[in-house]
Design a protein around this motif. Structure first.
Motif, PDB file in Angstrom:
ATOM      1  N   ILE A  86       0.833  -1.209   0.000  1.00 37.68           N
ATOM      2  CA  ILE A  86       0.000   0.000   0.000  1.00 37.68           C
ATOM      3  C   ILE A  86       0.862   1.251   0.000  1.00 37.68           C
ATOM      4  N   ASP A  87       1.839   1.283   0.907  1.00 43.25           N
ATOM      5  CA  ASP A  87       2.622   2.498   1.097  1.00 43.25           C
ATOM      6  C   ASP A  87       3.602   2.760  -0.041  1.00 43.25           C
ATOM      7  N   GLY A  88       4.075   1.717  -0.707  1.00 42.16           N
ATOM      8  CA  GLY A  88       4.989   1.928  -1.824  1.00 42.16           C
ATOM      9  C   GLY A  88       4.368   2.812  -2.884  1.00 42.16           C
ATOM     10  N   TYR A  89       3.103   2.565  -3.165  1.00 42.76           N
ATOM     11  CA  TYR A  89       2.370   3.366  -4.151  1.00 42.76           C
ATOM     12  C   TYR A  89       2.126   4.779  -3.639  1.00 42.76           C
ATOM     13  N   ALA A  90       1.551   4.876  -2.433  1.00 47.58           N
ATOM     14  CA  ALA A  90       1.193   6.190  -1.891  1.00 47.58           C
ATOM     15  C   ALA A  90       2.428   7.053  -1.643  1.00 47.58           C
ATOM     16  N   LEU A  91       3.502   6.441  -1.149  1.00 43.50           N
ATOM     17  CA  LEU A  91       4.709   7.205  -0.841  1.00 43.50           C
ATOM     18  C   LEU A  91       5.386   7.699  -2.117  1.00 43.50           C
ATOM     19  N   ALA A  92       5.484   6.833  -3.132  1.00 41.01           N
ATOM     20  CA  ALA A  92       6.079   7.261  -4.404  1.00 41.01           C
ATOM     21  C   ALA A  92       5.265   8.384  -5.032  1.00 41.01           C
ATOM     22  N   LEU A  93       3.941   8.276  -4.944  1.00 36.13           N
ATOM     23  CA  LEU A  93       3.068   9.327  -5.467  1.00 36.13           C
ATOM     24  C   LEU A  93       3.311  10.640  -4.735  1.00 36.13           C
ATOM     25  N   ALA A  94       3.400  10.574  -3.406  1.00 38.72           N
ATOM     26  CA  ALA A  94       3.606  11.794  -2.622  1.00 38.72           C
ATOM     27  C   ALA A  94       4.984  12.392  -2.859  1.00 38.72           C
ATOM     28  N   ALA A  95       6.013  11.543  -2.850  1.00 39.82           N
ATOM     29  CA  ALA A  95       7.387  12.041  -2.957  1.00 39.82           C
ATOM     30  C   ALA A  95       7.672  12.651  -4.319  1.00 39.82           C
ATOM     31  N   ALA A  96       6.999  12.169  -5.355  1.00 38.24           N
ATOM     32  CA  ALA A  96       7.312  12.608  -6.721  1.00 38.24           C
ATOM     33  C   ALA A  96       6.454  13.769  -7.199  1.00 38.24           C
ATOM     34  N   LEU A  97       5.375  14.077  -6.495  1.00 40.33           N
ATOM     35  CA  LEU A  97       4.424  15.068  -7.014  1.00 40.33           C
ATOM     36  C   LEU A  97       5.077  16.417  -7.310  1.00 40.33           C
ATOM     37  N   LEU A  98       5.807  16.970  -6.344  1.00 37.27           N
ATOM     38  CA  LEU A  98       6.400  18.291  -6.537  1.00 37.27           C
ATOM     39  C   LEU A  98       7.479  18.255  -7.608  1.00 37.27           C
ATOM     40  N   GLY A  99       8.308  17.203  -7.586  1.00 38.24           N
ATOM     41  CA  GLY A  99       9.375  17.108  -8.578  1.00 38.24           C
ATOM     42  C   GLY A  99       8.851  16.927  -9.984  1.00 38.24           C
ATOM     43  N   VAL A 100       7.843  16.074 -10.141  1.00 38.63           N
ATOM     44  CA  VAL A 100       7.272  15.851 -11.467  1.00 38.63           C
ATOM     45  C   VAL A 100       6.561  17.104 -11.955  1.00 38.63           C
ATOM     46  N   GLY A 101       6.009  17.881 -11.027  1.00 34.71           N
ATOM     47  CA  GLY A 101       5.409  19.153 -11.427  1.00 34.71           C
ATOM     48  C   GLY A 101       6.423  20.084 -12.061  1.00 34.71           C
ATOM     49  N   MET A 102       7.651  20.068 -11.533  1.00 38.57           N
ATOM     50  CA  MET A 102       8.713  20.886 -12.124  1.00 38.57           C
ATOM     51  C   MET A 102       9.075  20.381 -13.521  1.00 38.57           C
ATOM     52  N   VAL A 103       9.098  19.058 -13.699  1.00 32.07           N
ATOM     53  CA  VAL A 103       9.369  18.489 -15.023  1.00 32.07           C
ATOM     54  C   VAL A 103       8.267  18.887 -16.002  1.00 32.07           C
ATOM     55  N   ALA A 104       7.026  18.883 -15.544  1.00 31.88           N
ATOM     56  CA  ALA A 104       5.913  19.259 -16.407  1.00 31.88           C
ATOM     57  C   ALA A 104       6.018  20.717 -16.839  1.00 31.88           C
ATOM     58  N   ASP A 105       6.525  21.576 -15.951  1.00 33.51           N
ATOM     59  CA  ASP A 105       6.731  22.976 -16.320  1.00 33.51           C
ATOM     60  C   ASP A 105       7.755  23.109 -17.445  1.00 33.51           C
ATOM     61  N   ILE A 106       8.731  22.193 -17.460  1.00 40.04           N
ATOM     62  CA  ILE A 106       9.800  22.270 -18.454  1.00 40.04           C
ATOM     63  C   ILE A 106       9.393  21.588 -19.754  1.00 40.04           C
ATOM     64  N   LYS A 107       8.917  20.350 -19.641  1.00 39.52           N
ATOM     65  CA  LYS A 107       8.649  19.528 -20.828  1.00 39.52           C
ATOM     66  C   LYS A 107       7.225  19.673 -21.356  1.00 39.52           C
ATOM     67  N   GLY A 108       6.332  20.194 -20.536  1.00 36.68           N
ATOM     68  CA  GLY A 108       4.938  20.295 -20.945  1.00 36.68           C
ATOM     69  C   GLY A 108       4.085  19.248 -20.254  1.00 36.68           C
ATOM     70  N   ARG A 109       2.812  19.567 -20.035  1.00 36.85           N
ATOM     71  CA  ARG A 109       1.924  18.650 -19.312  1.00 36.85           C
ATOM     72  C   ARG A 109       1.552  17.421 -20.140  1.00 36.85           C
ATOM     73  N   ARG A 110       1.326  17.609 -21.419  1.00 34.52           N
ATOM     74  CA  ARG A 110       0.896  16.488 -22.264  1.00 34.52           C
ATOM     75  C   ARG A 110       1.948  15.384 -22.324  1.00 34.52           C
ATOM     76  N   PRO A 111       3.215  15.676 -22.647  1.00 29.02           N
ATOM     77  CA  PRO A 111       4.212  14.592 -22.664  1.00 29.02           C
ATOM     78  C   PRO A 111       4.422  13.943 -21.304  1.00 29.02           C
ATOM     79  N   VAL A 112       4.334  14.729 -20.228  1.00 27.71           N
ATOM     80  CA  VAL A 112       4.475  14.151 -18.894  1.00 27.71           C
ATOM     81  C   VAL A 112       3.291  13.234 -18.594  1.00 27.71           C
TER      82      VAL A 112
END
Length: 524
Positions: free
Chosen positions: A46-72
């Protein structure tokens, strides 16, 4: 189809990623039987999924700002599908946990892009309709998860709760490529600023969250003073302090710590964090109890849990109009209080209790979730400047997911510890028996017994599991109540403390104006 195609593509992805938060709940005993999974393993599924989702949200948001939301979004869909296939084919607990972590990373990429793509695709009334549909789908996914998980586990095998993602993901990828377009960022200044990724912050945040959850899940096996518990918790403290220092010194931090100078924002984040801990933290173990102790099928166990989700959906959908004149803070606190009352209402189990005794508490808890979630999210967004809304939204969602992950870890350890206490002196190895009981493998404890010995042991195990769940439910209720008191006290202090400051400011008007000008420049 051209008009509503983007909505369908985004809702399909949202449905899939949120479904996988709850679909595993009723499949836990089947996974434990098939893979020999212990308590710690179930927690990490359970936690592997929830923790990875939580830990990556802010970082992936930065990637989306750079690469675009659609490709992300597309990359997240593909990664999620591949990880789902790996989950379904897993031959060991370790493989399943690893695949769930990758699945959580894909979910983070999808989740961070959904609302941005939706608001870019629609305007005016169409946007309102689209957001309403998206919200209904998001709520419905959580409600449908236990039922669909029960159907697939009972009718096929637990592996199909992951295989079902494959056709949905394939259809979503094809639809996204056809109907969703995105205009690139054209402002050079913004583009340059967004390309400065806070990699150290991202890695430190992920390390801190992982070590915290890992240390908590190891506490039952090695004890709170054991090296396997203290070492990861020590790493967590070091990583957390380092993260704060890096964020304070970074010109473009992943998480602007100035957000936490806003009492309203802090209150909203704290409320949703604790609400997730209390409402959902011990739910996986309730599912295990329903199947291994009361003998319910996976489907029926899922149906027992569903009233909580239905109550949350109804209140969330209808409450915004019916309670429009009630302040958001009052709704938020009332929701958190109801979650605490609902947890207390589930602390009614005993050795011969059936599933029906849980339903009233689950419904009350669901009413609280339906009040808390929209109110706290609205407060969090209102408390910050519009230029920080993206980061604030990411921080809010991150702590929401962290609450779920930490709740599962903490309450699993507490439940097992209480079981061990109840079994000590009655079974040869109380520690091992508590671990087997909480993992749903009760047969290993009773199959070798016959007659009155089996009946007595069976009654003892029922009583021990009930005691464990009751203890965690009471702790959850106390935590929710204490948080309501704390937030109320902070609000009271915030309302009463400006008086002396305003009198001092009146005595020195020029200095007051200078201070205001500095504050606007430093904290817009």
């Amino acid at each position: 189809m051209r008009k509503w195609g983007p909505l369908v593509a985004i809702c399909l992805g949202t449905f899939m990623l949120l479904l996988d938060v709850t679909i595993v709940l009723v499949a836990l005993p089947a996974m434990s039987d098939a893979l020999g999974t212990d308590l710690s393993g179930l927690q990490w599924v359970i936690d592997g999924y929830a923790l990875a989702l939580a830990a990556a949200l802010l970082g992936v948001g930065m990637v989306a700002d750079i690469k675009g939301r659609r490709p992300v979004y597309l990359a997240g869909l593909v990664l999620f599908a591949v990880a789902s296939l790996a989950c379904g084919l897993a031959s060991s607990t370790g493989m399943l946990i690893a695949a769930r972590i990758v699945q959580g990373l894909g979910a983070a990429a999808m989740f961070t892009a959904t609302l941005s793509l939706l608001t870019a695709a629609y305007t005016g009334r169409a946007r309102s309709v689209a957001l309403g549909v998206w919200g209904a789908v998001a709520s419905g996914a959580a409600a449908l998860g236990p039922v669909l998980g029960g159907l697939l586990t009972q009718g096929l095998t637990w592996r199909w709760i992951f295989f079902i993602n494959l056709p949905i993901a394939a259809a979503t990828v094809l639809l996204t490529q056809r109907v969703i377009t995105e205009r690139p960022v054209t402002e050079p200044a913004i583009a340059v600023q967004r390309r400065r990724m806070d990699v150290p912050g991202l890695l430190l945040f992920a390390l801190a969250g992982t070590m915290l959850v890992y240390g908590l899940t190891q506490a039952h096996g090695s004890g709170w003073g054991g090296l396997q518990t203290l070492f990861p918790l020590g790493i967590f403290l070091v990583a957390a302090v380092a993260f704060v220092l890096v964020q304070r010194r970074s010109a473009h931090p992943m998480l602007d710590l100035a957000l936490f100078r806003q009492p309203t924002f802090v209150s909203a984040v704290l409320a949703i964090f604790v609400g997730q801990v209390v409402a959902f933290g011990f739910q996986p173990y309730t599912s295990v109890w329903l199947q291994s102790l009361t003998g319910l099928s996976p489907l029926r166990a899922g149906l027992v849990i569903v009233p909580q989700a239905i109550a949350a959906v109804l209140v969330s959908a209808l409450g915004s109009r019916a309670l429009a004149r009630v302040p958001l803070k009052a709704r938020m606190l009332a929701g958190l209080a109801l979650i605490g009352v609902g947890a207390l209402g589930q602390a009614v189990l005993h050795a011969s209790a059936g599933w029906a005794v849980l339903v009233p508490g689950l419904i009350v808890s669901g009413l609280g979730v339906g009040l808390l979630t929209p109110a706290s999210s609205a407060l969090a967004m209102e408390a910050v400047d519009s230029r920080r809304s993206g980061m604030a939204s990411g921080a809010y969602s991150t702590f929401q997911q962290l609450g779920y992950a930490l709740g599962v870890a903490v309450f699993g350890t507490l439940t097992a510890a209480r079981m061990q206490h109840e079994l000590t002196g009655h079974v040869p190895d109380a520690h091992r028996a508590a671990g087997q009981l909480s993992a749903g493998t009760i047969g290993e404890l009773t199959d070798h017994l016959t007659g009155s010995a089996r009946a007595a042991t069976d009654h003892l195990l029922h009583a021990a599991f009930a005691s464990g769940l009751n203890a965690t439910a009471v702790i959850g209720a106390v935590l929710a109540g204490a948080t309501v008191v704390l937030i109320t006290a902070v609000r009271f202090c915030a309302h009463t403390s400006p008086a002396p400051a305003s009198r001092a400011a009146a005595a020195s008007e020029p200095r007051r104006r200078a201070t205001q000008d500095t504050a606007r420049t430093t904290h817009p």
